[in-house]
Design a protein around this motif. Structure first.
Motif, mmCIF file in Angstrom:
data_model
loop_
_atom_site.group_PDB
_atom_site.id
_atom_site.type_symbol
_atom_site.label_atom_id
_atom_site.label_comp_id
_atom_site.label_asym_id
_atom_site.label_seq_id
_atom_site.Cartn_x
_atom_site.Cartn_y
_atom_site.Cartn_z
ATOM 1 N N TYR A 96 5.690 53.416 74.533
ATOM 2 C CA TYR A 96 6.565 52.796 75.531
ATOM 3 C C TYR A 96 7.421 51.705 74.885
ATOM 4 C CZ TYR A 96 7.872 49.913 79.584
ATOM 5 O OH TYR A 96 8.565 49.179 80.503
ATOM 6 N N ARG A 113 11.908 51.161 73.347
ATOM 7 C CA ARG A 113 12.755 50.094 73.858
ATOM 8 C C ARG A 113 13.067 48.992 72.847
ATOM 9 N NH1 ARG A 113 9.885 52.649 77.284
ATOM 10 N NH2 ARG A 113 10.490 52.928 79.458
ATOM 11 N N SER A 159 0.433 42.981 78.943
ATOM 12 C CA SER A 159 0.689 44.292 79.557
ATOM 13 C C SER A 159 -0.636 44.892 79.999
ATOM 14 C CB SER A 159 1.405 45.226 78.580
ATOM 15 O OG SER A 159 0.570 45.549 77.480
ATOM 16 N N ASN A 202 1.693 56.589 82.371
ATOM 17 C CA ASN A 202 2.463 55.485 81.794
ATOM 18 C C ASN A 202 2.893 54.462 82.840
ATOM 19 O OD1 ASN A 202 2.275 56.688 79.231
ATOM 20 N ND2 ASN A 202 4.012 57.998 79.709
ATOM 21 N N ASP A 203 1.988 54.117 83.727
ATOM 22 C CA ASP A 203 2.247 53.106 84.754
ATOM 23 C C ASP A 203 1.674 51.779 84.254
ATOM 24 O OD1 ASP A 203 2.966 51.824 87.045
ATOM 25 O OD2 ASP A 203 1.704 53.015 88.385
ATOM 26 N N ARG A 256 1.952 47.293 84.076
ATOM 27 C CA ARG A 256 2.372 46.044 84.688
ATOM 28 C C ARG A 256 2.474 45.004 83.577
ATOM 29 N NH1 ARG A 256 2.640 49.434 87.832
ATOM 30 N NH2 ARG A 256 2.087 49.491 90.021
ATOM 31 N N LYS A 273 5.086 42.519 86.878
ATOM 32 C CA LYS A 273 6.314 43.313 86.971
ATOM 33 C C LYS A 273 6.092 44.736 86.487
ATOM 34 C CE LYS A 273 8.310 39.257 87.618
ATOM 35 N NZ LYS A 273 8.201 38.637 88.899
ATOM 36 N N LYS A 274 6.875 45.661 87.021
ATOM 37 C CA LYS A 274 6.831 47.049 86.543
ATOM 38 C C LYS A 274 7.698 47.264 85.306
ATOM 39 C CE LYS A 274 6.550 50.730 88.912
ATOM 40 N NZ LYS A 274 5.683 51.714 89.454
ATOM 41 N N ASP A 275 8.625 46.359 85.081
ATOM 42 C CA ASP A 275 9.589 46.520 84.001
ATOM 43 C C ASP A 275 9.486 45.337 83.042
ATOM 44 O OD1 ASP A 275 11.770 46.959 82.358
ATOM 45 O OD2 ASP A 275 13.245 47.009 83.985
ATOM 46 N N ILE A 276 9.153 45.612 81.807
ATOM 47 C CA ILE A 276 9.006 44.552 80.803
ATOM 48 C C ILE A 276 10.322 43.836 80.556
ATOM 49 C CG2 ILE A 276 9.364 46.048 78.810
ATOM 50 C CD1 ILE A 276 7.221 44.358 77.349
ATOM 51 N N ASN A 277 11.444 44.542 80.742
ATOM 52 C CA ASN A 277 12.759 43.943 80.469
ATOM 53 C C ASN A 277 13.020 42.709 81.320
ATOM 54 O OD1 ASN A 277 13.545 45.805 78.459
ATOM 55 N ND2 ASN A 277 14.010 47.286 80.060
ATOM 56 N N ILE A 278 12.404 42.614 82.474
ATOM 57 C CA ILE A 278 12.561 41.447 83.332
ATOM 58 C C ILE A 278 12.014 40.193 82.646
ATOM 59 C CG2 ILE A 278 11.773 40.407 85.514
ATOM 60 C CD1 ILE A 278 11.753 43.266 86.671
#
Length: 162
Positions: A38, A42, A109, A120-121, A123, A155-160
């Motif tokens: 994952y 990115r 994570s 691949n869910d 947080r 969060k669901k998205d690490i980019n945040i």
């Protein structure tokens, strides 16, 4: 095959019954591998050896970040919220040494796939947003709650977070 040893169909069942720690270690390794894939899609990602450092180091927008990865515990809270155990797996010279310091990692994570049924869910949370231990305010509380459908802290998205 692993290291020249072939495992038959009954191997996992045997381990579940007679070597549950091995099953936990295998699931943890598989989860870390999923997180590595994952992150690698990115960011520039470096996997750390199992030596008490962060599991991964990523480069996000020119900044190096330390990521510690965990799996959600098997047993959720009564209301369905998930829990994650944030402590070192081995004794490191005293009770406090098993705790993670709040400044030890940049991102935590957690793999929640086993509970949500979604592959691949994950947080992601900032350690500063997590609950601190009441005895050691510079450390994270050992057991943290993850509200599955509330993305305020996790969060669901690490980019945040990067």
């Amino acid at each position: 095959f692993i290291g020249g040893v072939m495992f038959d169909e009954g191997f996992l069942d045997y381990c579940k019954r007679y070597a549950p720690r091995l099953v936990t270690a295998l699931k943890g390794g598989a989860s870390e591998h999923k997180m590595y894939k994952y992150l690698s899609e990115r960011y520039e990602t470096i996997c750390s050896p199992d030596n008490g450092e962060a599991d991964f180091k990523i480069i996000a927008e020119g900044k190096a970040l330390k990521v510690e990865h965990k799996r959600a515990r098997n047993t959720p809270y009564a209301n369905g919220d998930l829990r994650v155990e944030l402590q070192k797996s081995r004794d490191s010279g005293g009770k406090k040494n098993r705790f993670y310091r709040k400044d030890q990692f940049d991102i935590i994570s957690v793999d929640v796939s086993e509970h949500t049924g979604n592959p691949n869910d994950f947080r992601f949370a900032l350690p500063s947003d997590l609950i601190e231990d009441s005895r050691y305010p510079d450390c994270l509380k050992k057991m943290q709650r993850i509200k599955v459908d509330d993305f305020g802290v996790w969060k669901k998205d690490i980019n945040i977070l990067t």
